[in-house]
Design a protein around this motif. Structure first.
Motif: not given
Length: 352
Positions: A148-149, A185-187, A217-220, A175-177
């Motif tokens: 996270v930031y 939340f950050r990637q 840069m990945k979210t999951d 920014n979708k989350i």
């Protein structure tokens, strides 16, 4: 962090103005490195094997009881056991609790053994109130929400001038989350042999887009598609054979194997209802633990297929459920997880 930000900006500006060579990270990724030979020397055993990592010792013991031709190796204080399980060559170990232990153990296994895939199995808390103690979740992907930031305010961070832009720090928000209070939340930046020379993130300095991160840069981290399809097939074959969870002789529950959306992993033991609801609603999480997303990232970095099975022990943050004591004390969870793992391995070995 302030020093890091300053160094990134100075390096990017000097590169953009042509005063000096580009930042070190840019040089490292844009140069032509010597590529390691295709034939990798595995430190311990070069035979192709399916890696199995369990979170709890009892589950690993159950798998080892069914493993033949066993051979033990102690590496950095951790025991790895090779052998044959359900006709497949395997190597089995325990992860240890925490994201760091799980990542370290996974990389040790990858360095010392030639893996054709990775299976992680253990116990987790439930994020989904519709699931039950004893259910086994096979998530489609894994995410680490502690990436996270953490800001002072709930307004969108503007560290680099524009709301939502934190690229000059080498970071990217997803920014979708939606944020949780002031936690955005950050990637995650991740590199492997296929993406290391690709620009993953740039920041704008003096009207130029300057690379600040390479790879992706990945979210999951999604599980392997072939493994997912095998697990889906095994789910139908194995669910009815799982042992029931009984709080008393009159009150039993037949566990389900659930093909879920996301698994969530982080360094905190989750006992907070509000945060559990956030993870379920906004991250689509079904289960929460402290290891699997780390295993997923290490597997992705090494380009090794992986999947994970998690037996639900409780609803995270909820009041005491009498089924929980029965669940832990009976050993049913471990036996059911081992049963699913062995069914998966048998099918995996058949279809490879």
């Amino acid at each position: 962090m302030r020093l890091l930000k300053l160094s990134v900006i100075i390096g990017a500006v000097t590169c953009a103005m042509g005063l000096v060579g580009c930042a070190t990270s840019t040089k490292l990724n844009q140069s032509q490195p010597t590529v390691a030979p295709a034939s990798v020397n595995y430190l311990t055993d070069a035979n192709p094997r399916l890696g199995i990592i369990a979170a709890f010792g009892q589950e690993a013991d159950l798998l080892l009881e069914s493993t033949s031709d066993k051979k033990e190796y102690f590496i950095k204080g951790r025991k790895f056991v090779t052998g044959t399980l359900q006709g497949a060559p395997v190597v089995i170990t325990l992860s240890g609790i925490s994201m760091t232990n799980a990542a370290m153990t996974t990389q040790l296994m990858i360095d010392h053994f030639q893996l054709t895939g990775l299976v992680f199995s253990g116990i987790a808390g439930s994020l989904n109130p519709e699931l039950h103690v004893g259910d086994v979740v096979i998530a489609k992907s894994w995410i680490a929400p502690n990436e996270v930031y953490y800001a002072n305010k709930t307004q969108l961070p503007a560290a680099c001038g524009t709301p939502g832009d934190v690229s000059c720090l080498g970071l990217a928000l997803d920014n979708k989350i939606p944020p949780y209070a002031a936690q955005f939340f950050r990637q995650t930046n991740v590199m492997n042999a296929s993406n290391y020379n690709k620009v993953a993130l740039t920041t704008k300095i003096a009207d130029q887009n300057i690379p600040v991160a390479f790879g992706e840069m990945k979210t999951d981290f999604p599980v392997d598609e072939k493994m997912w399809n095998i697990a889906n097939k095994v789910q139908a074959q194995t669910q009815n054979s799982l042992e029931p969870i009984c709080a008393s002789k009159q009150k039993c529950y037949q566990p389900k194997i659930v093909m879920g959306k996301r698994g969530v992993s982080g360094g905190a033991f989750l006992a907070n209802i509000e945060y559990r609801n956030y993870l379920h609603q906004y991250m689509q999480g079904d289960s929460v633990d402290m290891e699997t997303a780390a295993v997923a990232q290490v597997a992705y970095s090494n380009e090794i297929p992986y999947i994970a099975f998690r037996s639900l022990s409780d609803l995270a943050g909820a009041d005491h459920d009498p089924n929980v004591g029965a669940f832990f004390g009976s050993g049913v969870a471990q036996r059911n997880a081992a049963k699913l793992t062995m069914a998966f391995i048998k099918e995996w070995n058949t279809e490879k």
